[in-house]
Scaffold this motif. Structure first.
Motif: not given
Length: 113
Positions: A79-100
């Motif tokens: 949840q992103m609030t009070n967004l600013q110009a410097e928040d402009t980007a491509v956002y990526y999800c990342h996850a860990w499960l065990g060693p991977r």
């Protein structure tokens, strides 16, 4: 494991967006899930991470962004609030499960000033 992110878009400065990411292809709960972002010409950086016991944020988003996970642990939200110009980007999800670890496809967030 596959991660599917959604929720990006164009918003005016001061506005809000909610990103979602669903992990599929496993019956196990992810050990940790996080959001990264990469702005043009910059390195990818971690924005927020949530494990079962710990949550942390990049300093510049503290107080504005909130990361959460649902009950089964395989959906993460930002949840992103009070967004600013410097928040402009491509956002990526990342996850860990065990060693991977796994990356989702990016979702573009553009904040107009």
């Amino acid at each position: 494991v596959q991660l599917q992110a959604s929720g990006g878009g164009l918003v005016q400065a001061g506005g809000s967006l909610r990103l979602s990411c669903i992990a599929s292809g496993t019956t196990y709960s992810m050990d940790a899930m996080a959001w990264y972002r990469q702005a043009p010409g910059k390195q990818r950086e971690m924005v927020a991470i949530r494990t079962e016991t710990h949550t942390d944020y990049k300093d510049s988003v503290k107080g504005r962004f909130t990361i959460s996970r649902d009950g089964d642990g395989n959906t993460v939200y930002l949840q992103m609030t009070n967004l600013q110009a410097e928040d402009t980007a491509v956002y990526y999800c990342h996850a860990w499960l065990g060693p991977r670890n796994y990356w989702g496809q990016g979702t573009q967030v553009t904040v107009s000033s």
